[in-house]
Design a protein around this motif. Structure first.
Motif, short mmCIF file in Angstrom:
data_model
loop_
_atom_site.label_atom_id
_atom_site.label_comp_id
_atom_site.label_asym_id
_atom_site.label_seq_id
_atom_site.Cartn_x
_atom_site.Cartn_y
_atom_site.Cartn_z
N LEU A 1 -32.13 4.59 -20.05
CA LEU A 1 -32.54 5.66 -19.13
C LEU A 1 -31.80 5.61 -17.81
O LEU A 1 -31.46 6.64 -17.23
CB LEU A 1 -34.05 5.62 -18.90
N GLY A 2 -31.55 4.44 -17.29
CA GLY A 2 -30.89 4.33 -16.01
C GLY A 2 -29.38 4.44 -16.06
O GLY A 2 -28.73 4.53 -15.01
N GLY A 3 -28.81 4.43 -17.27
CA GLY A 3 -27.37 4.43 -17.38
C GLY A 3 -26.76 3.20 -16.73
O GLY A 3 -27.45 2.24 -16.39
N VAL A 4 -25.45 3.20 -16.55
CA VAL A 4 -24.72 2.17 -15.81
C VAL A 4 -23.57 2.86 -15.09
O VAL A 4 -23.27 4.02 -15.37
CB VAL A 4 -24.16 1.06 -16.76
N PRO A 5 -22.91 2.19 -14.14
CA PRO A 5 -21.79 2.84 -13.46
C PRO A 5 -20.76 3.37 -14.46
O PRO A 5 -20.31 2.65 -15.35
CB PRO A 5 -21.21 1.71 -12.59
N GLY A 6 -20.44 4.64 -14.33
CA GLY A 6 -19.48 5.27 -15.22
C GLY A 6 -20.09 5.93 -16.43
O GLY A 6 -19.40 6.63 -17.19
N VAL A 7 -21.41 5.73 -16.64
CA VAL A 7 -22.12 6.33 -17.79
C VAL A 7 -23.34 7.06 -17.27
O VAL A 7 -24.13 6.50 -16.50
CB VAL A 7 -22.55 5.26 -18.82
N LEU A 8 -23.49 8.31 -17.69
CA LEU A 8 -24.60 9.12 -17.20
C LEU A 8 -25.94 8.50 -17.59
O LEU A 8 -26.08 7.91 -18.67
CB LEU A 8 -24.52 10.54 -17.76
N PRO A 9 -26.97 8.66 -16.73
CA PRO A 9 -28.31 8.18 -17.08
C PRO A 9 -28.93 9.05 -18.16
O PRO A 9 -28.47 10.17 -18.42
CB PRO A 9 -29.08 8.29 -15.77
N GLY A 10 -30.01 8.56 -18.75
CA GLY A 10 -30.76 9.37 -19.69
C GLY A 10 -31.52 10.46 -18.97
O GLY A 10 -31.79 10.38 -17.77
N LYS A 11 -31.87 11.50 -19.73
CA LYS A 11 -32.59 12.63 -19.14
C LYS A 11 -34.05 12.61 -19.59
O LYS A 11 -34.34 12.53 -20.78
CB LYS A 11 -31.94 13.95 -19.54
N VAL A 12 -34.94 12.71 -18.62
CA VAL A 12 -36.38 12.74 -18.87
C VAL A 12 -36.93 14.09 -18.41
O VAL A 12 -36.66 14.52 -17.29
CB VAL A 12 -37.11 11.61 -18.12
N VAL A 13 -37.67 14.74 -19.28
CA VAL A 13 -38.37 15.98 -18.92
C VAL A 13 -39.86 15.73 -18.98
O VAL A 13 -40.37 15.19 -19.96
CB VAL A 13 -37.98 17.14 -19.87
N VAL A 14 -40.55 16.09 -17.91
CA VAL A 14 -42.00 15.92 -17.82
C VAL A 14 -42.62 17.32 -17.82
O VAL A 14 -42.33 18.12 -16.92
CB VAL A 14 -42.39 15.16 -16.55
#
Length: 372
Positions: A160-173
């Motif tokens: 979910l948090g990703g890493v530098p250079g990689v997009l984070p995960g997307k959460v929809v509430v």
């Protein structure tokens, strides 16, 4: 009054209706407290802790039900429990009757007076006895979603948090209430990309102010739901209509447009769930897959963290519980907010949302209390 607290028997439910501290408060008010042996084991409170608080220990749940004037629990009574309830007895617990016709029949047949935590209100129109568990469940929803998202657990394999250079995960509430707010807080803390959907423009404004631009807010329409769900890794269902069955906002047809291995976390499952493909699961077997989408639908999520959640629940329920013990049914007549918690009284449904959901005739609470 003799106040009884049986041990919870729902699958992996470790909370307790009365902590030793709460039991001590009832005793201080001049009441007797009877606790089933081992009831507090899940929160690390042994029988001696209850004895030190002034409570008596019962060897069996049957003894608690038979000897008590008021039963204080956490979860809705199970079939073996509702048959032990009786006319003139008060039941004070979560009920979630709208999606549970069998429990409703059992409570009606027993003659009990049943007060549901989840429909007690406050002067601001909030649900003060539901709020603390909604806070816990909202925060747990992100932990559960992040775990289910791991490839070994059937998920997409996204951090979910990703890493530098990689997009984070997307959460929809879906839903910007107490559950949604707390889910968003946790998701942001992990570094996820978060969107909250709601149909209240004032609430969306509040959320914008609270998060100061760190979340996206979007008015909830069919189109918005489609677009957000189809691009998400974790979707949290956080919609609540007090006392009523949750609306089915995500249909099975929509699953085909979602990313394979995406996770649905249905926090509304106690009220029937807000995803069409939801069915209640347990902590022992929390997830299942439908059309490549992982579903997490545990009906007692806060039971996983009983020390935190039992304390938070008792903090909220104690005030009203003491009113019931001190005054009996007069407490319902005196306090309109507590009266809103009355769902069943001596064979009649007294909550409008429950009556409409299950097809029963509504009896106004004021009418039955006047008769009593």
């Amino acid at each position: 009054m003799r106040v009884g607290c049986p041990k919870e028997i729902k699958n992996h439910e470790y909370r307790v209706g009365l902590t030793p501290g709460a039991a001590r408060e009832y005793v201080a008010h001049g009441h007797e407290v009877l606790v089933e042996t081992g009831a507090g084991a899940g929160i690390g409170a042994d029988d001696n802790a209850y004895r030190a608080a002034g409570a008596a220990i019962a060897a069996t749940a049957e003894e608690v039900f038979a000897k008590s004037d008021m039963i204080v629990k956490v979860k809705e009574p199970q079939p073996g429990e509702w048959t032990q309830l009786r006319d003139g007895q008060i039941l004070y617990t979560y009920l979630h009757l709208a999606p549970d016709p069998e429990q409703t029949k059992g409570l009606l047949a027993s003659g009990v007076t049943a007060i549901a935590y989840e429909t007690v209100t406050d002067e601001r129109g909030g649900l003060p006895l539901l709020a603390p568990m909604s806070e816990v469940a909202g925060r747990l929803a992100i932990q559960a979603g992040a775990t289910a998202l791991q490839k070994a657990n059937g998920g997409r394999g996204v951090l979910l948090g990703g890493v530098p250079g990689v997009l984070p995960g997307k959460v929809v509430v879906i839903g910007g209430g107490v559950v949604g707010l707390n889910a968003a807080k946790m998701a942001i803390g992990l570094g996820a990309d978060v969107t909250i959907l709601d149909r209240s423009i004032p609430r969306l404004r509040q959320l914008d102010d609270i998060f100061n631009g760190r979340v996206h807010t979007r008015y909830s329409t069919v189109e918005a739901l489609d677009e957000e769900c189809f691009s998400s890794d974790v979707i949290v269902g956080a919609v609540l209509i007090p006392g009523a069955a949750a609306p089915k906002l995500v249909t099975r047809e929509m699953l085909s447009g979602m990313r394979q291995g995406a996770v649905l976390v249905d926090v509304a499952i106690d009220q029937g769930g807000c995803f069409e493909t939801s069915r209640a699961t347990t902590h022992a077997d929390p997830t299942y897959e439908v059309d490549g989408i992982i579903h997490y639908c545990v009906a007692n999520m806060p039971g996983a963290v009983p020390i935190t959640s039992a304390q938070a629940l008792n903090n909220a329920t104690l005030h009203y519980g003491l009113q019931l013990a001190d005054k009996g049914l007069k407490a319902l007549a005196d306090d309109p907010h507590l009266r809103n918690g009355l769902n069943v009284h001596r064979g009649r449904i007294t909550n409008q949302a429950v009556a409409e959901s299950l097809g029963y005739e509504l009896t106004e609470p004021a009418a039955v209390l006047k008769a009593a």
